[in-house]
Design a protein around this motif. Structure first.
Motif, PDB file in Angstrom:
ATOM      1  N   TRP A  95      -4.558   0.605  -5.888  1.00 63.43           N
ATOM      2  CA  TRP A  95      -5.457   0.283  -4.932  1.00 63.43           C
ATOM      3  C   TRP A  95      -5.018   0.674  -3.576  1.00 63.43           C
ATOM      4  O   TRP A  95      -3.912   1.295  -3.459  1.00 63.43           O
ATOM      5  N   ASP A  96      -6.062   0.522  -2.595  1.00 65.65           N
ATOM      6  CA  ASP A  96      -5.494   1.021  -1.090  1.00 65.65           C
ATOM      7  C   ASP A  96      -6.479   0.050  -0.260  1.00 65.65           C
ATOM      8  O   ASP A  96      -6.735  -1.143  -0.625  1.00 65.65           O
ATOM      9  N   GLU A  97      -6.136   0.338   1.213  1.00 69.10           N
ATOM     10  CA  GLU A  97      -6.424  -0.403   2.238  1.00 69.10           C
ATOM     11  C   GLU A  97      -7.953  -0.767   2.163  1.00 69.10           C
ATOM     12  O   GLU A  97      -8.360  -1.999   2.534  1.00 69.10           O
ATOM     13  N   LYS A  98      -8.768  -0.019   1.972  1.00 65.55           N
ATOM     14  CA  LYS A  98     -10.468   0.139   1.786  1.00 65.55           C
ATOM     15  C   LYS A  98     -10.472  -1.183   1.003  1.00 65.55           C
ATOM     16  O   LYS A  98     -11.332  -1.892   0.804  1.00 65.55           O
ATOM     17  N   ASP A  99      -9.836  -0.775  -0.441  1.00 64.80           N
ATOM     18  CA  ASP A  99     -10.261  -2.051  -1.449  1.00 64.80           C
ATOM     19  C   ASP A  99      -9.867  -3.289  -0.876  1.00 64.80           C
ATOM     20  O   ASP A  99     -10.710  -4.392  -1.270  1.00 64.80           O
ATOM     21  N   PHE A 120       0.746  -1.198   0.040  1.00 64.33           N
ATOM     22  CA  PHE A 120      -0.098   0.037   0.130  1.00 64.33           C
ATOM     23  C   PHE A 120       1.012   1.303   0.119  1.00 64.33           C
ATOM     24  O   PHE A 120       1.880   1.103   0.311  1.00 64.33           O
ATOM     25  N   GLY A 121       0.303   2.184  -0.863  1.00 63.89           N
ATOM     26  CA  GLY A 121       1.230   3.454  -0.825  1.00 63.89           C
ATOM     27  C   GLY A 121       1.107   4.240  -2.152  1.00 63.89           C
ATOM     28  O   GLY A 121       0.411   3.909  -2.903  1.00 63.89           O
ATOM     29  N   GLN A 122       1.985   5.245  -2.126  1.00 63.92           N
ATOM     30  CA  GLN A 122       1.893   5.887  -3.529  1.00 63.92           C
ATOM     31  C   GLN A 122       2.248   5.039  -4.696  1.00 63.92           C
ATOM     32  O   GLN A 122       3.190   4.397  -4.668  1.00 63.92           O
ATOM     33  N   GLN A 142       0.122   2.930  -6.008  1.00 61.26           N
ATOM     34  CA  GLN A 142      -0.446   1.734  -6.228  1.00 61.26           C
ATOM     35  C   GLN A 142      -1.863   1.985  -6.818  1.00 61.26           C
ATOM     36  O   GLN A 142      -2.686   3.151  -6.600  1.00 61.26           O
TER      37      GLN A 142
END
Length: 299
Positions: A279-283, A273-275, A277
């Motif tokens: 996707w994010d943690e919610k996904d 996760f991070g810049q 990407q």
């Protein structure tokens, strides 16, 4: 909320999903890779150069799923290699000479046109070659350079990957060889269950996206999430148990204080996760909780 499978439905689908594409689909994938290799080999400006043409992603990693298998192929110029930071001034600027990022892109495009006819060159990173039904799947071809990170703790004192320069001016660094090696090692340690579970989650993600429960996500994301499951977890009970406890473990990491920051891509080099990407943690949380419900583990 997605429909919920009965235990019998779940076991039937898991038994089906755990297997990679069949022989006929494998032949189509291999044909696509072979055609791109022929295009590069026959292109005169590439003669005598150190170039690697290889598939990357789910196909060589054996995590592709039935009916959802395109091919990603890199055309990687190994010399000159590229790097940055202190290594660039210490070892010297390697990426000099006639082979600029623009020239490489132009010549890869020309090679593909010579073999396939008109090729879509509008993509930021890749050239797109449409599917030919009953012959080969669609192909994304990425022109790139070898990317080197010097590290005294690495085997041979360096890590090697690839760097793609987008038409938008941004560069994307990938580590396909490390992903392949790490995935094979993990699959062996887990008695082949790692890649089985990856294919199950990829199929579930396809179903959930088709039903509008979650937004469509790159199939690589499922592979990334499952890669972070410790090897011992996959060995629990029957295969259905391995899927269930793997989802639990991913959810535990996603909801712990520092868990998401520790999660890595299968290449071991990039944080999940991070810049940068897609996707994010919610996904991730939406995918895992929706998959848990869909597979009927709540009952």
């Amino acid at each position: 909320m997605a429909r919920q499978l009965t235990p019998g439905q779940r076991l039937g689908l898991i038994s089906k999903w755990r297997n990679p594409p069949g022989p006929s689909e494998q032949v189509r994938l291999e044909r696509a890779e072979r055609m791109v290799k022929e295009a590069v080999r026959q292109h005169e400006p590439f003669l005598g150069l150190d170039i690697t043409v290889a598939s990357k992603g789910s196909y060589p990693n054996n995590t592709n799923v039935r009916g959802d298998s395109d091919v990603d192929i890199m055309v990687k110029l190994n010399d000159p290699s590229h790097t940055e930071g202190p290594a660039e001034w210490w070892f010297g600027p390697r990426h000099t000479g006639p082979w600029t990022k623009d020239k490489l892109r132009q010549e890869v495009h020309a090679a593909l046109v010579g073999r396939f006819g008109p090729v879509n060159a509008d993509g930021n990173l890749a050239f797109f070659i449409p599917e030919v039904v009953n012959s080969r799947p669609s192909i994304d071809v990425v022109p790139c350079f070898k990317w080197v990170v010097y590290d005294p703790t690495a085997a041979g004192g360096r890590y090697e990957g690839s760097v793609v320069y987008g038409r938008d001016g941004k560069k994307v660094i990938n580590w396909p060889e490390l992903q392949l090696a790490n995935g094979r090692a993990k699959n062996t340690k887990t008695k082949l269950r790692y890649k089985f579970v990856v294919r199950v989650l990829k199929n579930v993600e396809n179903d959930l996206a088709a039903e509008g429960v979650i937004k469509p996500l790159p199939s690589y994301f499922s592979e990334c999430l499952i890669y972070n499951v410790p090897d011992s977890v996959f060995l629990a009970g029957e295969f259905d148990d391995a899927v269930r406890v793997s989802l639990l473990e991913v959810h535990r990491q996603l909801t712990s204080l520092f868990g998401p920051s520790r999660m890595r891509e299968p290449n071991g080099m990039k944080k999940l996760f991070g810049q940068g990407q897609k996707w994010d943690e919610k996904d991730a949380r939406n995918l895992i909780t929706s998959a848990w419900h869909y597979l009927g583990y709540e009952g």
